[in-house]
Design an enzyme around this catalytic site. Structure first.
Site, PDB file in Angstrom:
ATOM      1  N   ASP A  19     -14.045   0.102   4.998  1.00  0.00           N
ATOM      2  CA  ASP A  19     -12.867   0.547   4.270  1.00  0.00           C
ATOM      3  C   ASP A  19     -12.023   1.526   5.076  1.00  0.00           C
ATOM      4  O   ASP A  19     -10.922   1.870   4.680  1.00  0.00           O
ATOM      5  CB  ASP A  19     -13.279   1.242   2.964  1.00  0.00           C
ATOM      6  CG  ASP A  19     -14.011   0.308   2.025  1.00  0.00           C
ATOM      7  OD1 ASP A  19     -13.771  -0.905   2.095  1.00  0.00           O
ATOM      8  OD2 ASP A  19     -14.830   0.797   1.220  1.00  0.00           O
ATOM      9  N   ASP A  48       0.817  -1.213   0.000  1.00  0.00           N
ATOM     10  CA  ASP A  48       0.000   0.000   0.000  1.00  0.00           C
ATOM     11  C   ASP A  48       0.850   1.263   0.000  1.00  0.00           C
ATOM     12  O   ASP A  48       0.381   2.339   0.373  1.00  0.00           O
ATOM     13  CB  ASP A  48      -0.957   0.008   1.198  1.00  0.00           C
ATOM     14  CG  ASP A  48      -2.118   0.970   0.985  1.00  0.00           C
ATOM     15  OD1 ASP A  48      -2.514   1.180  -0.177  1.00  0.00           O
ATOM     16  OD2 ASP A  48      -2.627   1.513   1.984  1.00  0.00           O
ATOM     17  N   ASP A  93      -2.965  -5.001  -4.911  1.00  0.00           N
ATOM     18  CA  ASP A  93      -2.294  -3.698  -5.111  1.00  0.00           C
ATOM     19  C   ASP A  93      -0.821  -3.803  -5.457  1.00  0.00           C
ATOM     20  O   ASP A  93      -0.173  -2.779  -5.673  1.00  0.00           O
ATOM     21  CB  ASP A  93      -2.414  -2.807  -3.880  1.00  0.00           C
ATOM     22  CG  ASP A  93      -3.803  -2.238  -3.704  1.00  0.00           C
ATOM     23  OD1 ASP A  93      -4.584  -2.257  -4.655  1.00  0.00           O
ATOM     24  OD2 ASP A  93      -4.100  -1.779  -2.595  1.00  0.00           O
TER      25      ASP A  93
END
Length: 469
Positions: free
Chosen positions: A309, A124, A162
């Site tokens: 989230d 991330d 990701d």
């Protein structure tokens, strides 16, 4: 048994949303594919049903709150479905046993486990989901232990969300190290278990271009994998993702590769570019290997619906209101609304055809009305449509809308209405929350369907047996 942890930090610092839950894995055997159609694939290279883990956050909440007013709907539409298990805490001494426990439980249920290794260094890009192994070398050692728990039967590995779509923080050296580590993981998993299906990160259709995505996948060794996944923890329409995936495969020039799409929260599509707990979203296509798309191995729920989230609550925390909203607005409507209904053999459970269209509820007044019918998206032999009703007559406490399809269309699932069909004749009835329709009041419902030939819109609609304009 050593507790098995899934991701608690938010996974998304850009367009994609977060995921995570912590659940103690037990040796209990899951319910064998409750309410999932599909035991054989009709497309792609996967066959079977996915594992429904009874220890997920949603099922733990359901067990602890059986009398909550939201529990029934959440249990029917989310708890009954399988979702991926995340491995996101750096616990090198126990990761093998964690994976083994999960895979063995799935094998005992004769179902396919879906595992998400999420442990790359600098994941991330140091954002909300920062963490992972301390070094690339440590990551490779962790991968070896993870691989040792995969067993010998079919398993799906959603490798490092990701990791390829989000690389803005990496130097050229770090990108090369990451690509090498991903390639190593693909190879190692396949060496230990030749039946494993490994998919690499392709972001989603509104992120990087197909050509750019293909280049990143190629550098990470996708040629040795089963393919790639997209829409992880996001809300993009399935049709958009499938089209995106076809373009990525074309750019890769490798027709042996397949796509997996996360459909956990895309039943109503995205809310603009909002990725953090956007309002009004719904669960999407139920997890299945029966995709009807030759380039798509499966629709899976990578992101367990109801886990925040980072805006509605701490990232990864299960929020009943989020789960209820997703269930209420979602495509998945299992179990069937009546005892006589049975799962459709197509994409996901839906109401089975009734013997004939039912008349309007007795005692309900009719009146002038208008109905609009809109095809929201269309692909191959499938489509999604929205029906909007405006009542111009006396107030209604319940409603029934009927129409006849002019083409060869079939409804596979619906939301915000109970929809049945007899041949081309379709009947849609209100559900509990939207039965009241005052004078000049408007409500809408949607459905997913399939068609062959022309997907022509219906011309005549009736509301409680009154023809609408």
């Amino acid at each position: 048994m050593t507790p098995d942890h899934t991701s608690s930090p938010r996974r998304r610092n850009r367009r994609l949303a977060a995921l995570g839950t912590a659940a103690a894995m037990t040796a209990a055997t899951a319910l064998a594919g409750v309410l999932l159609a599909t035991t054989e694939a009709s497309a792609g290279t996967l066959t079977g049903t996915f594992y429904r883990d009874p220890t997920t956050a949603v099922n733990q909440w359901l067990a602890a709150n059986p009398n909550d007013s939201r529990a029934s709907l959440i249990g029917q539409r989310i708890g009954s479905q399988p979702a991926a298990r995340w491995f996101a805490y750096y616990e090198p001494s126990t990761i093998q046993s964690q994976v083994t426990s999960y895979v063995n439980a799935a094998n005992s249920a004769n179902q396919i486990p879906v595992l998400v290794p999420y442990m790359l260094p600098n994941r991330d890009c140091g954002g909300a989901s920062a963490g992972g192994a301390p070094t690339i070398s440590a990551y490779r050692t962790w991968v070896d232990s993870f691989a040792a728990g995969l067993g010998s039967r079919t398993a799906v590995v959603i490798l490092e969300p990701d990791s390829l779509a989000l690389q803005t923080c990496l130097s050229s050296t770090e990108k090369a190290e990451r690509n090498s580590a991903l390639s190593y993981a693909v190879t190692r998993f396949k060496q230990v278990n030749p039946s494993v299906k490994v998919y690499l990160d392709a972001g989603h259709s509104a992120w990087n271009s197909p050509a750019d995505t293909a280049s990143r996948l190629q550098a990470a060794g996708v040629a040795n994998a089963a393919g790639f996944y997209s829409n992880a923890s996001n809300y993009r329409w399935t049709a958009d993702e499938v089209a995106f995936g076809r373009n990525v495969i074309s750019a890769l020039g490798n027709s042996n590769l397949r796509q997996v799409v996360d459909t956990s929260r895309n039943g109503k599509g995205p809310l603009g570019s909002e990725w953090c707990d956007p309002a009004g979203r719904g669960t999407g296509q139920a997890p299945t290997t029966n995709t009807g798309e030759s380039s798509v191995d499966a629709y899976v729920w990578i992101k367990p619906p109801g886990e925040a989230d980072g805006c509605a609550a701490a990232a990864g925390q299960f929020v009943p209101d989020l789960a209820y909203s997703l269930a209420l607005n979602g495509i998945v409507t299992s179990p069937p609304p009546s005892a006589s209904a049975s799962p459709s053999p197509s994409r996901s459970p839906s109401a089975s055809p009734s013997a004939s269209p039912s008349s309007s509820p007795s005692g309900q007044p009719g009146g002038a009305c208008s109905v609009s019918y809109r095809v929201d998206s269309q692909w191959g032999n499938g489509f999604v449509a929205t029906v909007t009703i405006t009542n111009r007559g006396p107030a209604l406490s319940s409603w029934t809308v009927t129409w006849t399809f002019p083409g060869n269309q079939t409804i596979t699932n619906a939301w915000n209405a109970t929809v049945t069909a007899s041949g081309a004749n379709v009947t849609a009835r209100n559900v509990a929350h939207n039965g009241n329709l005052p004078t000049n009041g408007t409500t809408s419902f949607g459905f997913q369907g399939s068609y062959s030939g022309s997907n022509t819109s219906p011309a005549v609609f009736k509301l409680n047996n009154v023809t609408c304009s």
